[in-house]
Motif scaffolding. Structure first.
Motif, PDB file in Angstrom:
ATOM      1  N   THR A   4       0.850  -1.188   0.000  1.00  0.00           N
ATOM      2  CA  THR A   4       0.000   0.000   0.000  1.00  0.00           C
ATOM      3  C   THR A   4       0.880   1.231   0.000  1.00  0.00           C
ATOM      4  O   THR A   4       1.984   1.223   0.547  1.00  0.00           O
ATOM      5  CB  THR A   4      -0.922   0.036   1.226  1.00  0.00           C
ATOM      6  N   PHE A   5       0.382   2.241  -0.616  1.00  0.00           N
ATOM      7  CA  PHE A   5       1.094   3.506  -0.677  1.00  0.00           C
ATOM      8  C   PHE A   5       0.175   4.595  -0.168  1.00  0.00           C
ATOM      9  O   PHE A   5      -1.028   4.557  -0.394  1.00  0.00           O
ATOM     10  CB  PHE A   5       1.518   3.823  -2.116  1.00  0.00           C
ATOM     11  N   LYS A   6       0.751   5.547   0.500  1.00  0.00           N
ATOM     12  CA  LYS A   6      -0.015   6.674   1.000  1.00  0.00           C
ATOM     13  C   LYS A   6       0.524   7.928   0.329  1.00  0.00           C
ATOM     14  O   LYS A   6       1.726   8.189   0.352  1.00  0.00           O
ATOM     15  CB  LYS A   6       0.141   6.788   2.514  1.00  0.00           C
ATOM     16  N   TYR A   7      -0.387   8.658  -0.282  1.00  0.00           N
ATOM     17  CA  TYR A   7      -0.006   9.875  -0.973  1.00  0.00           C
ATOM     18  C   TYR A   7      -0.663  11.068  -0.285  1.00  0.00           C
ATOM     19  O   TYR A   7      -1.812  10.990   0.136  1.00  0.00           O
ATOM     20  CB  TYR A   7      -0.451   9.840  -2.441  1.00  0.00           C
ATOM     21  N   TYR A   8       0.055  12.131  -0.203  1.00  0.00           N
ATOM     22  CA  TYR A   8      -0.476  13.366   0.336  1.00  0.00           C
ATOM     23  C   TYR A   8      -0.625  14.360  -0.811  1.00  0.00           C
ATOM     24  O   TYR A   8       0.309  14.568  -1.578  1.00  0.00           O
ATOM     25  CB  TYR A   8       0.439  13.938   1.419  1.00  0.00           C
TER      26      TYR A   8
END
Length: 107
Positions: A4-8
């Protein structure tokens, strides 16, 4: 293995409001299509297939102009999700007749 990747996102106020409008429109469409399935189920009508449901989006967009803000593919994905939820509900209904309808999404 799943990752999973978290982008802001650094969005402007205009972009935030546009994104909020699109998400609200998708939520409205989800509830509208789910209500159509419920009404058809109560009237003992045949339910539309996935492709009939996707095709009906053009008619819904003509009646409700605010849906034109969202991309067509986004609205098609919403229709697919509603169709899948309804199919899962029908399968569970065969196992447990007391199963309630799928819930509406809060706006």
């Amino acid at each position: 293995m799943k990752r999973t990747f978290k982008y802001y996102l650094n969005l402007t106020n205009q972009s935030k409001s546009k994104l909020d409008n699109i998400l609200n429109n998708c939520c409205w469409l989800h509830n509208f299509l789910l209500n159509q399935f419920r009404l058809g189920d109560k009237k003992q009508q045949n339910q539309p297939t996935k492709y009939q449901l996707i095709k009906s989006i053009t008619e819904i967009k003509q009646k409700h102009k605010f849906l034109k803000e969202a991309y067509a593919t986004t609205l098609q994905e919403v229709a697919k999700v509603v169709y899948q939820r309804w199919q899962k509900y029908q399968a569970l209904k065969k196992i447990n007749p007391k199963k309630s309808y799928p819930k509406f999404k809060p706006t």
